[in-house]
Write an enzyme that holds these catalytic residues in place. Structure first.
Site, PDB file in Angstrom:
ATOM      1  N   ASP A 162       1.547  10.636   1.971  1.00  0.00           N
ATOM      2  CA  ASP A 162       1.735   9.214   2.252  1.00  0.00           C
ATOM      3  C   ASP A 162       0.939   8.793   3.480  1.00  0.00           C
ATOM      4  OD1 ASP A 162       3.380   8.058   0.321  1.00  0.00           O
ATOM      5  OD2 ASP A 162       5.225   8.756   1.272  1.00  0.00           O
ATOM      6  N   GLU A 202       9.006   2.658  -8.144  1.00  0.00           N
ATOM      7  CA  GLU A 202      10.285   2.957  -7.511  1.00  0.00           C
ATOM      8  C   GLU A 202      11.302   1.845  -7.734  1.00  0.00           C
ATOM      9  OE1 GLU A 202      12.278   4.334  -3.238  1.00  0.00           O
ATOM     10  OE2 GLU A 202      10.097   4.193  -3.433  1.00  0.00           O
ATOM     11  N   LYS A 241      -1.317   8.531  -0.755  1.00  0.00           N
ATOM     12  CA  LYS A 241      -0.547   7.507  -1.471  1.00  0.00           C
ATOM     13  C   LYS A 241      -0.352   6.304  -0.571  1.00  0.00           C
ATOM     14  CE  LYS A 241       3.978   7.860  -2.380  1.00  0.00           C
ATOM     15  NZ  LYS A 241       4.507   6.617  -1.754  1.00  0.00           N
ATOM     16  N   GLU A 249       1.426   2.184  -0.372  1.00  0.00           N
ATOM     17  CA  GLU A 249       2.379   1.231  -0.935  1.00  0.00           C
ATOM     18  C   GLU A 249       1.765  -0.166  -0.972  1.00  0.00           C
ATOM     19  OE1 GLU A 249       6.074   1.259   1.142  1.00  0.00           O
ATOM     20  OE2 GLU A 249       6.397   3.409   0.914  1.00  0.00           O
ATOM     21  N   ASP A 274       6.509   9.956   3.512  1.00  0.00           N
ATOM     22  CA  ASP A 274       6.939   9.422   4.809  1.00  0.00           C
ATOM     23  C   ASP A 274       8.463   9.391   4.893  1.00  0.00           C
ATOM     24  OD1 ASP A 274       7.386   7.308   3.079  1.00  0.00           O
ATOM     25  OD2 ASP A 274       6.111   5.882   4.151  1.00  0.00           O
ATOM     26  N   SER A 275       9.132   9.793   3.797  1.00  0.00           N
ATOM     27  CA  SER A 275      10.578  10.020   3.831  1.00  0.00           C
ATOM     28  C   SER A 275      10.937  11.153   4.787  1.00  0.00           C
ATOM     29  CB  SER A 275      11.109  10.333   2.428  1.00  0.00           C
ATOM     30  OG  SER A 275      10.286  11.283   1.770  1.00  0.00           O
TER      31      SER A 275
END
Length: 272
Positions: A91, A190, A121, A123, A52-53
């Site tokens: 993501d 991270e 993925k 978070e 999502d970066s």
């Protein structure tokens, strides 16, 4: 020179686990489009994250929050078409899984069906356990992500190193074991202290992938635009730039502009 194993024809979650079991480090990078994905894959990277970066490096947003599920699927489709070997992980974007396990499952299934990616993925730890379990129950592989979780940036208020204090470090350890216990195939760590990464990585059977988390994770990941120097504003301590493509590209384009202005391009050989 790449030292990847050419005998691995297609990287799977099983392959990633086997690399950890053998003590072989796992290389991972982001990619968001077909052309970049082809290059990253050909270089021998085992895991490609459609991060999502993309919200930052592709769309110019300040955070990862604005990117939508539809946009993530678009990027994932482009990447999958360019990849022959690597495991492609996507993501789940902000708002597509938090607090609603039904919505989380729907989001994950859309990514898998519409893009052809291999895993998602997510978070977070205990707070998203229900959503992870729901997705795993449908047969979708899930990679966890602990430490600095950019989708929660407004909660943290800073991109500083996480889990430096004992209580937060213990929660991260507990969450990591929980994610392993419920069936996640791997875990991104991270921007946490290197010593904590070592503790977590050695205590888990599933592989860890670090970013700004020291050398003792089972693998490493960077944003490919940062590694290649396409972006040049982002300069954290953990980032090693392997090229300065921003400079190379800018100079090449300026040369093109000059050639157009002086009528040097196109020349007789370049005309029909």
């Amino acid at each position: 020179m790449s030292v990847h194993n050419p005998d691995i024809k297609r990287v799977t979650t099983h392959t990633i686990q086997e690399l950890k079991n053998k003590g072989e480090k796992i290389s991972a990078l982001t990619a968001y489009d077909y052309s970049m994905a082809k290059a990253v894959d050909a270089a021998g990277v085992e895991l490609i994250l459609v991060g999502d970066s993309a919200s930052n490096v592709m769309a110019g947003h300040e955070t990862t929050l604005p990117i939508t599920l539809d946009q993530m699927i678009y990027h994932a489709c482009s990447v999958v078409r360019g990849v022959k070997r690597a495991l492609v992980v996507v993501d789940l974007p902000f708002g597509s899984y938090q607090g609603n396990s039904t919505e989380a499952l729907r989001s994950a299934i859309r990514i898998m069906k519409e893009s052809g990616a291999h895993a998602v993925k997510m978070e977070g730890g205990l707070e998203i356990k229900e959503s992870i379990v729901r997705i795993l129950s449908a047969g979708v592989p899930v990679m966890g992500h602990l430490g600095l979780t950019p989708q929660s940036i407004y909660k943290f208020g800073t991109y500083a190193v996480r889990a430096k204090e004992e209580a937060e470090a213990q929660k991260l350890i507990d969450d990591a074991h929980m994610l392993e216990d419920i069936g996640c195939f791997g875990l991104v760590l991270e921007k946490i202290p290197a010593a904590l990464t070592k503790t977590v990585s050695e205590s888990l059977t599933i592989p860890t992938i670090g970013i700004g988390a020291g050398p003792d994770a089972d693998g490493q990941i960077l944003v490919v635009h940062d590694l290649l120097g396409i972006t040049n504003e982002f300069k954290p301590r953990f980032l090693r730039r392997y090229a300065d493509l921003h400079k190379i590209m800018t100079e090449a384009i300026a040369h093109y502009v000059d050639d157009v202005k002086t009528n040097d391009f196109p020349n007789e050989k370049e005309a029909y």
